[in-house]
Design an enzyme around this catalytic site. Structure first.
Site, mmCIF file in Angstrom:
data_model
loop_
_atom_site.group_PDB
_atom_site.id
_atom_site.type_symbol
_atom_site.label_atom_id
_atom_site.label_comp_id
_atom_site.label_asym_id
_atom_site.label_seq_id
_atom_site.Cartn_x
_atom_site.Cartn_y
_atom_site.Cartn_z
ATOM 1 N N ASN A 55 -27.673 29.247 -5.745
ATOM 2 C CA ASN A 55 -26.418 29.190 -4.972
ATOM 3 C C ASN A 55 -26.578 28.552 -3.585
ATOM 4 O O ASN A 55 -25.711 27.826 -3.132
ATOM 5 C CB ASN A 55 -25.756 30.566 -4.885
ATOM 6 C CG ASN A 55 -26.607 31.610 -4.219
ATOM 7 O OD1 ASN A 55 -27.834 31.459 -4.113
ATOM 8 N ND2 ASN A 55 -25.996 32.676 -3.763
ATOM 9 N N GLU A 111 -34.681 39.884 -2.455
ATOM 10 C CA GLU A 111 -33.373 39.669 -1.817
ATOM 11 C C GLU A 111 -32.391 39.482 -2.956
ATOM 12 O O GLU A 111 -32.390 38.440 -3.616
ATOM 13 C CB GLU A 111 -33.406 38.424 -0.927
ATOM 14 C CG GLU A 111 -34.497 38.434 0.127
ATOM 15 C CD GLU A 111 -34.134 39.225 1.382
ATOM 16 O OE1 GLU A 111 -32.992 39.709 1.471
ATOM 17 O OE2 GLU A 111 -35.005 39.358 2.252
ATOM 18 N N CYS A 117 -24.350 35.651 -1.956
ATOM 19 C CA CYS A 117 -24.764 37.058 -2.024
ATOM 20 C C CYS A 117 -23.954 37.888 -1.039
ATOM 21 O O CYS A 117 -23.707 39.058 -1.271
ATOM 22 C CB CYS A 117 -26.260 37.179 -1.757
ATOM 23 S SG CYS A 117 -26.773 36.446 -0.198
ATOM 24 N N GLU A 168 -37.197 39.376 5.375
ATOM 25 C CA GLU A 168 -38.029 38.182 5.458
ATOM 26 C C GLU A 168 -37.641 37.263 6.588
ATOM 27 O O GLU A 168 -38.489 36.693 7.242
ATOM 28 C CB GLU A 168 -37.941 37.423 4.141
ATOM 29 C CG GLU A 168 -38.532 38.210 3.000
ATOM 30 C CD GLU A 168 -38.684 37.349 1.789
ATOM 31 O OE1 GLU A 168 -39.779 36.820 1.584
ATOM 32 O OE2 GLU A 168 -37.704 37.192 1.053
HETATM 33 P P1 NAD Z 1 -31.421 34.707 -11.162
HETATM 34 O O1 NAD Z 1 -31.950 36.106 -11.058
HETATM 35 O O2 NAD Z 1 -30.807 34.301 -12.452
HETATM 36 O O3 NAD Z 1 -32.572 33.639 -10.879
HETATM 37 C C1 NAD Z 1 -33.242 33.571 -9.645
HETATM 38 C C2 NAD Z 1 -34.581 32.874 -9.848
HETATM 39 O O4 NAD Z 1 -35.450 33.744 -10.575
HETATM 40 C C3 NAD Z 1 -34.513 31.584 -10.658
HETATM 41 O O5 NAD Z 1 -35.423 30.642 -10.124
HETATM 42 C C4 NAD Z 1 -34.969 32.045 -12.046
HETATM 43 O O6 NAD Z 1 -35.493 31.008 -12.830
HETATM 44 C C5 NAD Z 1 -36.036 33.051 -11.669
HETATM 45 N N1 NAD Z 1 -36.364 34.065 -12.684
HETATM 46 C C6 NAD Z 1 -35.552 34.603 -13.622
HETATM 47 N N2 NAD Z 1 -36.235 35.524 -14.339
HETATM 48 C C7 NAD Z 1 -37.491 35.575 -13.843
HETATM 49 C C8 NAD Z 1 -38.664 36.324 -14.168
HETATM 50 N N3 NAD Z 1 -38.671 37.217 -15.146
HETATM 51 N N4 NAD Z 1 -39.779 36.124 -13.442
HETATM 52 C C9 NAD Z 1 -39.786 35.231 -12.422
HETATM 53 N N5 NAD Z 1 -38.720 34.470 -12.089
HETATM 54 C C10 NAD Z 1 -37.579 34.648 -12.780
HETATM 55 O O7 NAD Z 1 -30.417 34.532 -9.930
HETATM 56 P P2 NAD Z 1 -29.460 33.290 -9.690
HETATM 57 O O8 NAD Z 1 -28.357 33.409 -10.691
HETATM 58 O O9 NAD Z 1 -30.234 32.049 -9.583
HETATM 59 O O10 NAD Z 1 -28.892 33.598 -8.215
HETATM 60 C C11 NAD Z 1 -27.777 34.395 -7.997
HETATM 61 C C12 NAD Z 1 -28.208 35.795 -7.550
HETATM 62 O O11 NAD Z 1 -29.024 35.681 -6.383
HETATM 63 C C13 NAD Z 1 -27.036 36.640 -7.139
HETATM 64 O O12 NAD Z 1 -27.230 37.954 -7.595
HETATM 65 C C14 NAD Z 1 -27.092 36.587 -5.612
HETATM 66 O O13 NAD Z 1 -26.462 37.656 -4.976
HETATM 67 C C15 NAD Z 1 -28.555 36.558 -5.372
HETATM 68 N N6 NAD Z 1 -28.860 36.005 -4.036
HETATM 69 C C16 NAD Z 1 -29.296 36.845 -3.057
HETATM 70 C C17 NAD Z 1 -29.559 36.362 -1.766
HETATM 71 C C18 NAD Z 1 -30.039 37.275 -0.669
HETATM 72 O O14 NAD Z 1 -30.498 36.779 0.365
HETATM 73 N N7 NAD Z 1 -29.944 38.590 -0.835
HETATM 74 C C19 NAD Z 1 -29.371 35.009 -1.498
HETATM 75 C C20 NAD Z 1 -28.928 34.166 -2.522
HETATM 76 C C21 NAD Z 1 -28.688 34.684 -3.793
#
Ligand code: NAD
Length: 476
Positions: A155, A253, A287, A452
């Site tokens: 995102n 996060e 997020c 972080e």
């Molecule tokens: P996602 O969990 O689908 O994927 C995030 C990353 O994790 C991707 O690179 C994915 O390939 C990787 N991944 C997935 N499964 C994994 C595993 N088992 N082991 C290691 N890596 C793995 O999330 P998304 O859909 O890309 O992003 C949206 C989510 O991120 C939302 O829930 C959003 O709120 C959150 N987000 C949080 C913050 C924050 O600062 N708190 C910032 C941005 C996004």
């Protein structure tokens, strides 16, 4: 239609081919046309990248540098990001569906985080204890944790990286990044940017692929000492289990289901602008999106009328980032329409191709509806009314998450009271969710663990050693 931009991995300061697993393409969510072609990384590629990061960690050319020199390199990186901002923003916009101007702003804000980390690095200092009992003296040494796995979402690919990576590097760690399979371009281009800025080979490496094929072997790799994961709560749980297996440091996060609380004494025009921005910015895929409006009953009709007028007059439709995200948002829209009538809807200005979604506001939702509890990640707003401050605080805290909250009131004492009562890592009072590098990024509950960004960032990637020295006995 041009052919998609072809990316290899970026390992040890070079573009490198993969072990054999093939390629995948990423489409532009605004048009459906392919924009990028990526290698599918597997365990063998992770081995190569972690080995490069391990060599760079052991070499004196990075962690052994005086802080002032490492800081200079981070400043050079920030300047190089600015020089490359058009290219970085173009790939970011094409892969995420963001408006190009927004993508450019995000790259610039990212460069500012690099500058901030460079300055913060100059302030990190050890403690010295000169008069401990038994004529001992002691000091603390601050050391890098080791190789950090940096797992990124789609995102805000560049900003999320900038909230973590320069602080990880400032601590003297080295990195293997695994960007989202939907938006890896800016993370890969950053490999060349950092090389031009003078960072040694192997300090920052990037392997592309899916969570399962590429992310999972990375977080499980014995050469990785810490995992920095930004993504969904479900995958956060999986990554935390991997960290537990290896007893690794971890920072998570995760998501949010964030309230925006508007009291009747608020400046309702400014509040309406903030409510609109809070659930439509980035098509609601933030997020910190404020997707739950809690409004004091006496001001509800006036505020909703202002929102409806704004929705009618502004073209706010944007593409959602992926087909599955589009389907997910549609399923919540269907659910909302079955449970309640939308109180107002924006105009869908999309051209039919891609995954366009217009904003929708749902009023009077069943309190048990998943619309009020699930992180939907789309331009949907729910409306709930309250009569008292206690009720507003209870509603705000009625969530498994605790990432962000906004409060609108002209009574600053009440704003601060609410700010203390709401369990969220970031609270804004009368602000349209401005972010500053000076401020840490935390979260309660399912929103994650770790702090972080901000001035604490460097400590998050450091280990503290105590060194105790017995001085000679006798004498004065
Ligand atoms: P996602 O969990 O689908 O994927 C995030 C990353 O994790 C991707 O690179 C994915 O390939 C990787 N991944 C997935 N499964 C994994 C595993 N088992 N082991 C290691 N890596 C793995 O999330 P998304 O859909 O890309 O992003 C949206 C989510 O991120 C939302 O829930 C959003 O709120 C959150 N987000 C949080 C913050 C924050 O600062 N708190 C910032 C941005 C996004």
């Amino acid at each position: 239609m041009g052919s998609p931009r072809r990316f290899d991995f970026h390992i040890d300061g070079e573009w490198r081919g993969g072990s054999a697993a093939g390629r995948f393409e990423r489409e532009n969510p605004a048009t459906g046309q392919p924009v990028s072609s990526y290698l599918r990384g597997g365990a063998a590629d992770i081995d190569v990248a972690v080995a490069a990061a391990g060599r760079a960690l052991a070499a004196p050319a990075w962690r052994g540098l005086p802080a002032a020199e490492r800081s200079e390199m981070l400043l050079a990186a920030a300047a190089e990001i600015r020089r490359t901002e058009r290219d970085l923003a173009a790939i970011e916009a094409a892969e995420t569906g963001k408006p190009p101007g927004q993508a450019l702003d995000e790259i610039r804000a990212g460069a500012e985080l690099w500058r901030f980390a460079a300055a913060a690095l100059r302030t990190v200092s050890s403690d010295l204890h000169l008069d401990l009992p038994g004529r001992h003296m002691a000091m603390t040494l601050i050391e890098p944790v080791g190789v950090v796995a940096l797992i990124l979402p789609w995102n805000f690919p560049f900003i999320v990286s900038a909230e973590r990576l320069p602080f990880i590097l400032a601590a003297g760690c080295t990195v293997v990044a695994k960007p989202s399979e939907f938006a890896g371009g800016s993370a890969l281009l950053l490999g060349d940017v950092l090389k031009r800025a003078g960072l040694p080979a192997g300090v920052y490496n990037v392997v592309t692929g899916t969570g399962e094929e590429t992310g999972a072997p990375l977080v499980d790799h014995p050469g990785v000492a810490m995992i920095s994961f930004t993504g969904s709560a479900d995958n956060g749980r999986r990554v935390m289990a991997a960290a537990a297996r290896g007893l690794k440091r971890i920072s998570l996060e995760l998501g949010g289901k964030n309230p925006i609380v508007v009291f009747a004494d608020a400046d309702l025009d400014r509040a309406a602008d903030a409510v609109l921005l809070g659930f439509t910015h980035n098509a609601g895929q933030c997020c910190i999106s404020t997707s739950r409006l809690l409004v004091e009953r006496t001001a509800a009709d006036a505020l909703l009328a202002k929102l409806a007028a704004r929705l009618r007059s502004r073209p706010l439709a944007q593409p959602l980032a992926t087909r599955s995200q589009y389907d997910k948002v549609q399923s919540y829209l269907d659910l909302g329409k079955a449970q309640a009538r939308p109180s107002c809807e924006g105009v869908d200005s999309g051209d039919g191709d891609g995954y366009w979604a217009a904003p929708v506001i749902f009023d009077d939702i069943d309190p048990a509806s998943p619309l009020l509890s699930d992180e939907i990640f789309g331009p949907l707003l729910t409306v709930q009314r309250f009569d008292t401050e206690d009720e507003a605080a209870d509603m705000a805290n009625d969530t498994a998450y605790g990432l962000a909250a906004c409060i609108w009131t002209t009574d600053l004492e009440r704003g601060l009271r609410m700010g203390r009562r709401i369990r969220a890592g970031r609270i804004w009072i009368n602000s349209p969710q401005e972010n500053f590098p000076e401020m840490p990024v935390g979260g309660f509950g399912a929103s994650g663990i770790g702090r972080e960004a901000g001035a604490q960032g460097i400590r998050a990637y450091s280990e503290i050693k105590s060194v105790i020295i017995g001085t000679q006995r006798g004498g004065a």
